[in-house]
Design an enzyme around this catalytic site. Structure first.
Site, PDB file in Angstrom:
ATOM      1  N   CYS A   1       7.148  -8.063 -28.060  1.00  0.00           N
ATOM      2  CA  CYS A   1       6.042  -8.023 -28.701  1.00  0.00           C
ATOM      3  C   CYS A   1       5.475  -8.860 -28.868  1.00  0.00           C
ATOM      4  O   CYS A   1       4.297  -9.345 -27.786  1.00  0.00           O
ATOM      5  CB  CYS A   1       6.644  -7.124 -30.446  1.00  0.00           C
ATOM      6  SG  CYS A   1       5.670  -6.447 -30.891  1.00  0.00           S
TER       7      CYS A   1
ATOM      8  N   HIS B   1      11.148  -3.301 -28.555  1.00  0.00           N
ATOM      9  CA  HIS B   1      11.906  -3.364 -29.850  1.00  0.00           C
ATOM     10  C   HIS B   1      13.009  -3.161 -29.153  1.00  0.00           C
ATOM     11  O   HIS B   1      13.359  -2.225 -30.066  1.00  0.00           O
ATOM     12  CB  HIS B   1      11.673  -3.346 -31.163  1.00  0.00           C
ATOM     13  CG  HIS B   1      10.646  -4.356 -31.733  1.00  0.00           C
ATOM     14  ND1 HIS B   1      10.620  -5.827 -32.179  1.00  0.00           N
ATOM     15  CD2 HIS B   1       9.022  -4.126 -31.892  1.00  0.00           C
ATOM     16  CE1 HIS B   1       9.427  -6.394 -32.749  1.00  0.00           C
ATOM     17  NE2 HIS B   1       8.181  -5.594 -32.122  1.00  0.00           N
TER      18      HIS B   1
ATOM     19  N   GLU C   1      15.918  -4.485 -29.759  1.00  0.00           N
ATOM     20  CA  GLU C   1      17.444  -5.427 -30.626  1.00  0.00           C
ATOM     21  C   GLU C   1      17.462  -4.285 -31.807  1.00  0.00           C
ATOM     22  O   GLU C   1      18.199  -4.650 -32.431  1.00  0.00           O
ATOM     23  CB  GLU C   1      16.653  -6.726 -31.351  1.00  0.00           C
ATOM     24  CG  GLU C   1      15.466  -6.351 -32.119  1.00  0.00           C
ATOM     25  CD  GLU C   1      14.286  -6.873 -31.498  1.00  0.00           C
ATOM     26  OE1 GLU C   1      13.554  -7.907 -32.119  1.00  0.00           O
ATOM     27  OE2 GLU C   1      14.292  -6.504 -30.511  1.00  0.00           O
TER      28      GLU C   1
ATOM     29  N   GLY D   1      38.037 -14.418 -52.935  1.00  0.00           N
ATOM     30  CA  GLY D   1      39.126 -13.137 -52.395  1.00  0.00           C
ATOM     31  C   GLY D   1      37.792 -12.193 -51.952  1.00  0.00           C
ATOM     32  O   GLY D   1      38.273 -11.106 -51.087  1.00  0.00           O
ATOM     33  N   GLY D   2      37.087 -12.396 -50.861  1.00  0.00           N
ATOM     34  CA  GLY D   2      35.942 -12.312 -50.767  1.00  0.00           C
ATOM     35  C   GLY D   2      36.284 -12.150 -48.823  1.00  0.00           C
ATOM     36  O   GLY D   2      36.965 -12.991 -48.291  1.00  0.00           O
ATOM     37  N   VAL D   3      35.851 -11.486 -47.990  1.00  0.00           N
ATOM     38  CA  VAL D   3      36.703 -12.113 -46.531  1.00  0.00           C
ATOM     39  C   VAL D   3      36.118 -13.231 -45.977  1.00  0.00           C
ATOM     40  O   VAL D   3      36.840 -13.921 -45.411  1.00  0.00           O
ATOM     41  CB  VAL D   3      35.651 -10.982 -45.883  1.00  0.00           C
ATOM     42  CG1 VAL D   3      35.726 -10.925 -44.407  1.00  0.00           C
ATOM     43  CG2 VAL D   3      36.077  -9.726 -46.045  1.00  0.00           C
TER      44      VAL D   3
ATOM     45  N   SER E   1      37.352 -16.603 -47.139  1.00  0.00           N
ATOM     46  CA  SER E   1      39.706 -16.128 -46.960  1.00  0.00           C
ATOM     47  C   SER E   1      39.168 -16.296 -46.232  1.00  0.00           C
ATOM     48  O   SER E   1      40.829 -17.119 -44.994  1.00  0.00           O
ATOM     49  CB  SER E   1      39.948 -14.874 -47.639  1.00  0.00           C
ATOM     50  OG  SER E   1      39.596 -14.878 -49.122  1.00  0.00           O
TER      51      SER E   1
END
Length: 520
Positions: free
Chosen positions: A86, A176, A178, A231-233, A236
């Site tokens: 683009c 585009h 993507e 405690g989240g991904v 952790s």
């Protein structure tokens, strides 16, 4: 800049497009390591970053504007393939001697290109005469090609929808590839990286794991490191990766603010202490947080109160860990990109960021960010590579302020307990229906609205529970999930029957935009 000397890599030059990150994600999905850098930092980047190929992103500017961003001429002197997307095509043509003019008609949205000449860039799409659906978003258009270029495809509004200088391996596309709305865009990008640039695609989470462990050991040495565990991904995965690298030199501090999902705090403690044997300081600060939130109803004040208190509690506990020299954070690549984005400039604050920015300066801790090269989906893949349970790494996103922003109005211990039970029932029904992995995010909201109901022969006057579920690829936009009605019916019936304090359940069918995914 990261140490990627052992990998073939691509430089993505950012001209301010809202979807530049999607280019990087498509390349990573095909095993190609890439980095995004702003157009005005390219010359400095090229002194240390040796790309095997270059992609010029789209952008909102016009090459006719005063001080419009331009591609550095050095990019075309590297003897590597270059793909302009683009605005990237337009600035490439402008720099190389072509001509770009304002279009008499603009192309926005779905369009078709007609292939008029074969090119390795479009291998697998079809030969001359084939029409391919794409997504356009441009006003200006190329009207004269630089020397050496030929037309590969045209569209109704662009005579040079795809162009190529096969000798120098320079390519331009006016659409585009993507975005998901260009169905075979990922194939076009793969053709560029694998067929034209000859890259092998050796970027894997196994390779990243080995390299990251070596980098952590080199950076930390025999020092001690603290990791804030939510405690989240993200936090952790960062903790497990660091522990694999340096063992008990790591201590995790888990601040439980009392606003997690039902039984979540216990699950985190069990997994890290018992399963991974990671040194863990568990701070039960629920009373402290809920006390600070008493009487607070403004969403932004809630966030700031929780963020401020989190830093205070973390600071207090971290100071007890003798000899700590490093702080680990689960920073991801999108955070890094945004900090140096070509878009820059002021923007409206919709919501303050969930994550805490770190500890006070006086603590003098050095930052360790082992995930700063990764997108969210790569973090999940790394978690699986590290042996984290799939049901854990596949969990839906959960905000840092926790259930506080799913309880409009005042947050009280009683309302938190009610929402925890309703949310657990809702997610249980979603899992039983086999729909959990088809949904980006699902959760319950406890509204500060009371309605009249009837339970048996008695009148009730309790609060309303709203259920929310959305589909998305990146969280930037989202559509509400179209449940089979029997799933919603079962969830609503169970919530009303099993959770005292709720007598009505509604389903949120708002997309993003105009709404946000979370309610506050």
């Amino acid at each position: 800049m990261t140490d990627t000397a052992d990998h073939e890599h691509v430089l993505i030059v950012d001209f301010g497009s809202q979807v530049t990150q999607l280019i990087a994600r498509r390349l990573r999905e095909s095993g190609v390591y890439c980095e995004i850098h702003p157009y005005d930092k390219v010359d400095a980047v090229l002194d240390s970053f040796r790309p095997k190929a270059v992609i010029l992103s789209g952008g909102p500017a016009s090459v006719h504007e005063a001080e419009s961003p331009a591609a550095s001429k050095r990019l075309f002197e590297l003897d590597v393939p270059v793909l302009g997307i683009c605005y990237g095509e337009q600035t490439m043509c402008d720099v190389l001697g072509g001509k770009v003019e304002p279009g008499t008609t603009r192309e926005f949205g779905r369009a078709e290109i007609e292939i008029v000449r074969e090119s390795p860039l479009l291998d697998g799409l079809g030969g001359a005469g084939h029409f391919e659906p794409v997504w356009m978003s441009h006003g200006d258009k190329v009207t004269a090609l630089p020397m050496g270029f030929e037309t590969v495809a045209v569209s109704e509004g662009s005579p040079f929808a795809v162009i190529a200088d096969e000798g120098r391996r320079f390519y331009g596309i006016q659409f585009h590839p993507e975005v998901a709305h260009t169905p075979r865009g990922a194939l076009i990008l793969r053709n560029f990286t694998h067929k034209i640039a000859g890259l092998k695609g050796d970027w894997t989470m196994k390779a990243f794991r080995e390299e990251a462990i070596a980098r952590i050991r080199d950076q930390v040495g025999d020092g001690r490191i603290i990791c804030g565990l939510s405690g989240g991904v993200d936090s952790s995965v960062a903790a497990v990766l660091i522990h694999e690298a340096i063992g008990d030199q790591l201590t995790c501090v888990f601040v439980d603010h009392g606003l997690l999902r039902l039984n979540e705090a216990e699950q985190v403690v069990t997994m890290f202490r018992d399963h991974y044997n990671i040194p863990l300081v568990h701070v039960d600060a629920a009373e402290e947080f809920l006390g600070a939130l008493a009487g607070v109803t403004d969403p932004e004040t809630k966030r700031k109160t929780i963020g401020r208190l989190f830093v205070e509690v973390f600071d207090r506990e971290a100071a007890k860990i003798e000899g700590a020299a490093f702080l680990a954070q689960g920073t991801l690549y999108p955070d890094v990109i945004e900090s140096v984005s070509a878009r820059g400039g002021p923007s409206a604050v919709i919501k303050s960021h969930h994550n805490v920015g770190g500890l006070p300066d006086y603590m003098k801790l050095k930052l360790v960010e082992p995930l700063r090269e990764l997108f969210k989906d790569e973090v999940r893949a790394l978690g699986v590579e590290l042996g984290l349970p799939p049901q854990f790494v596949g969990r839906h996103p959960f905000p840092g302020p926790g259930l506080a922003i799913r309880i409009p109005g005042e947050v009280t211990p009683e309302r938190v307990a009610i929402l925890q039970k309703a949310d657990a029932i809702y997610l249980d029904e979603i899992r039983k229906a086999g729909l959990y992995d088809s949904i980006w995010q699902a959760f319950a909201v406890l509204l500060p609205v009371r309605t009249v109901g009837v339970m048996g022969d008695a009148r009730t006057y309790d609060e309303v529970c709203a259920l929310r579920a959305v589909t998305s690829t990146d969280g930037m936009t989202a559509d509400f999930f179209e449940f089979p009605w029997e799933v919603l019916s079962r969830a609503a019936t169970r919530i009303i029957n099993e959770v005292r304090g709720i007598n009505r359940v509604v389903y949120d069918v708002t997309s993003k935009p105009p709404g946000t995914i979370e309610w506050e």
